[in-house]
Design an enzyme around this catalytic site. Structure first.
Site, PDB file in Angstrom:
ATOM      1  N   THR A 136       1.352  -1.290  -0.570  1.00 35.40           N
ATOM      2  CA  THR A 136       0.476  -0.344  -0.046  1.00 35.40           C
ATOM      3  C   THR A 136       1.409   1.298   0.117  1.00 35.40           C
ATOM      4  O   THR A 136       2.330   0.911   0.255  1.00 35.40           O
ATOM      5  CB  THR A 136      -0.772   0.117   1.079  1.00 35.40           C
ATOM      6  OG1 THR A 136      -1.294  -1.433   1.723  1.00 35.40           O
ATOM      7  CG2 THR A 136      -1.808   1.066   0.895  1.00 35.40           C
TER       8      THR A 136
ATOM      9  N   ILE B 246      -2.652  -6.394   6.363  1.00 44.65           N
ATOM     10  CA  ILE B 246      -3.357  -7.052   5.638  1.00 44.65           C
ATOM     11  C   ILE B 246      -5.262  -6.675   5.575  1.00 44.65           C
ATOM     12  O   ILE B 246      -5.530  -6.473   6.798  1.00 44.65           O
ATOM     13  CB  ILE B 246      -3.647  -8.595   6.430  1.00 44.65           C
ATOM     14  CG1 ILE B 246      -2.205  -9.305   6.011  1.00 44.65           C
ATOM     15  CG2 ILE B 246      -4.691  -9.693   5.867  1.00 44.65           C
ATOM     16  CD1 ILE B 246      -1.709  -9.812   4.671  1.00 44.65           C
ATOM     17  N   GLY B 247      -6.079  -6.174   4.829  1.00 47.09           N
ATOM     18  CA  GLY B 247      -6.830  -5.669   4.941  1.00 47.09           C
ATOM     19  C   GLY B 247      -7.554  -6.094   5.643  1.00 47.09           C
ATOM     20  O   GLY B 247      -8.163  -5.230   6.778  1.00 47.09           O
TER      21      GLY B 247
ATOM     22  N   ARG C 191     -13.631  -8.188  -3.997  1.00 44.94           N
ATOM     23  CA  ARG C 191     -12.856  -7.767  -2.247  1.00 44.94           C
ATOM     24  C   ARG C 191     -12.633  -6.252  -2.144  1.00 44.94           C
ATOM     25  O   ARG C 191     -12.379  -5.575  -3.047  1.00 44.94           O
ATOM     26  CB  ARG C 191     -11.830  -8.614  -2.419  1.00 44.94           C
ATOM     27  CG  ARG C 191     -11.101  -8.584  -0.516  1.00 44.94           C
ATOM     28  CD  ARG C 191      -9.640  -7.635  -0.961  1.00 44.94           C
ATOM     29  NE  ARG C 191      -9.185  -7.494   0.473  1.00 44.94           N
ATOM     30  CZ  ARG C 191      -8.253  -6.671   0.825  1.00 44.94           C
ATOM     31  NH1 ARG C 191      -7.665  -6.325  -0.786  1.00 44.94           N
ATOM     32  NH2 ARG C 191      -7.248  -6.533   1.677  1.00 44.94           N
TER      33      ARG C 191
ATOM     34  N   SER D 248     -10.538  -3.026  -0.218  1.00 51.40           N
ATOM     35  CA  SER D 248      -9.614  -3.007   0.463  1.00 51.40           C
ATOM     36  C   SER D 248      -9.835  -1.934   1.787  1.00 51.40           C
ATOM     37  O   SER D 248     -10.942  -1.219   1.790  1.00 51.40           O
ATOM     38  CB  SER D 248      -8.367  -2.454  -0.069  1.00 51.40           C
ATOM     39  OG  SER D 248      -7.490  -1.495   0.505  1.00 51.40           O
TER      40      SER D 248
HETATM   41  N1  GLY Z   1      -4.208  -2.788   2.657  1.00 49.67           N
HETATM   42  C1  GLY Z   1      -4.256  -3.526   1.515  1.00 49.67           C
HETATM   43  C2  GLY Z   1      -5.028  -4.182   1.164  1.00 49.67           C
HETATM   44  O1  GLY Z   1      -5.483  -5.284   2.487  1.00 49.67           O
HETATM   45  O2  GLY Z   1      -5.773  -4.171   0.418  1.00 49.67           O
END
Ligand code: GLY
Length: 318
Positions: free
Chosen positions: A179, A230-231, A207, A209
């Site tokens: 990111t 991890i989103g 999905r 984010s």
């Molecule tokens: N933090 C970025 C994502 O998981 O999409």
């Protein structure tokens, strides 16, 4: 010299993860981040607003193919790139963003346009319509490296039913934590935060984010935060809003970060965050092994590239 009464402060990130291997090593990442810091800090010294500085920083990071946002975004399970970005003006306490947009060079520019719109967060279809409306030229953010990564990861998996449309956990690469983000306090004491991403890589179509949610990017007049990692973990902790609300309720930034990241560590989360408060304290935290962040505190440039692995938080005095 700053034109206002505050010393501008700036912190940026280019992702979090378990190694710097896929990004060319520590020195290459440091060079990329420092070039952005120098450009954006000069803009702040010339009197630019926090919002303008955040947008400029995000554009530069989106344009650097090393990072998973804009050019260099990872591919999803079906081989397509879908990007998300958001901008939050702390003084106005106003959030705007785009979710899963394709064929645009700088998704942050759409988030900036939407700051002044009645409808401030658009999904894929609406974002495509907005691109057409604004006559922004189509742009392919795919790089050869990302294509080769996708091909390599997919080898041996096309026999699986639905292989083209589902995300398989074991295939999520290091880019999955990538990111970019920028957090600013300007010379008028205004805060802003921006975050942009190509997503996890190999994710299921549709999905969403954290990067275009207040969980991943949030600001008030008291503090501003951008998250990476991890989103799903960031959303479960509602990390950016959690830190900002703690500061807004009176905790020092260092304590808000320490508490939030201790809780995250106890929940086995994998992410990082950067932050600035209204007094000018610059902070960061991570549960991931590395956090690719760099900052300018008015006197010097520093970074978090070589911190010990695992849970770490830190904040300068405001
Ligand atoms: N933090 C970025 C994502 O998981 O999409």
């Amino acid at each position: 010299m700053p034109t206002g009464q505050f010393q501008p402060k700036l912190i940026i990130h280019g992702g979090a993860g378990s190694s710097l291997k896929g990004k060319g090593g520590v020195e290459a990442v440091r060079q990329s981040l420092y070039a952005v810091i120098q450009d954006v800090y000069a803009l702040l010294l010339s009197g630019a607003s926090a919002e303008a500085a955040v947008v400029r920083g995000c554009e530069l990071l989106e344009d650097d193919p090393r990072f998973n946002a804009g050019t260099g975004s990872v591919l999803q399970s079906d081989g397509q790139i879908r990007m998300s970005a958001s901008l939050m003006n702390g003084m106005a306490q106003r959030f705007s963003g785009v979710i899963n947009v394709s064929r645009v060079k700088n998704p942050i520019n759409l988030a900036q346009f939407l700051q002044d719109s009645d409808d401030r967060i658009l999904s894929d279809h609406g974002s495509a319509e907005l691109l057409r409306e604004l006559q922004i030229p189509a742009y392919d953010p795919l790089t050869e490296l990302r294509l080769q990564e996708w091909i390599l990861e997919r080898q041996g998996n096309f026999s699986k039913e639905m292989a083209g449309v589902v995300a398989e956990k074991e295939l999520v690469t290091e880019a999955g934590r990538g990111t970019i983000g920028v957090v600013v306090l300007d010379s008028q004491g205004r805060l802003a935060a921006g975050t942009s991403t190509g997503g996890k890589g190999f994710e299921r179509i549709g999905r969403v984010s954290d990067s275009a949610m207040p969980a991943g990017n949030y600001a008030t007049a008291h503090a501003a935060v951008s998250c990476t990692g991890i989103g799903e973990d960031i959303i479960d902790e509602c990390l950016a809003a959690r830190i900002v609300v703690r500061v807004t309720d009176g905790l020092p930034l260092s304590e808000a970060l320490a508490r939030s990241f201790l809780e995250a560590h106890q929940h086995n989360r994998d992410f990082g965050a950067i932050a600035i408060d209204a007094h000018g304290a610059i902070g960061w935290g991570k549960t991931s092994e590395v956090l690719l962040a760099a900052y300018h505190d008015g006197d010097r440039i520093g970074d978090t590239l070589e911190l010990p692995t695992g849970l770490q938080t830190g904040a300068s005095d405001g």
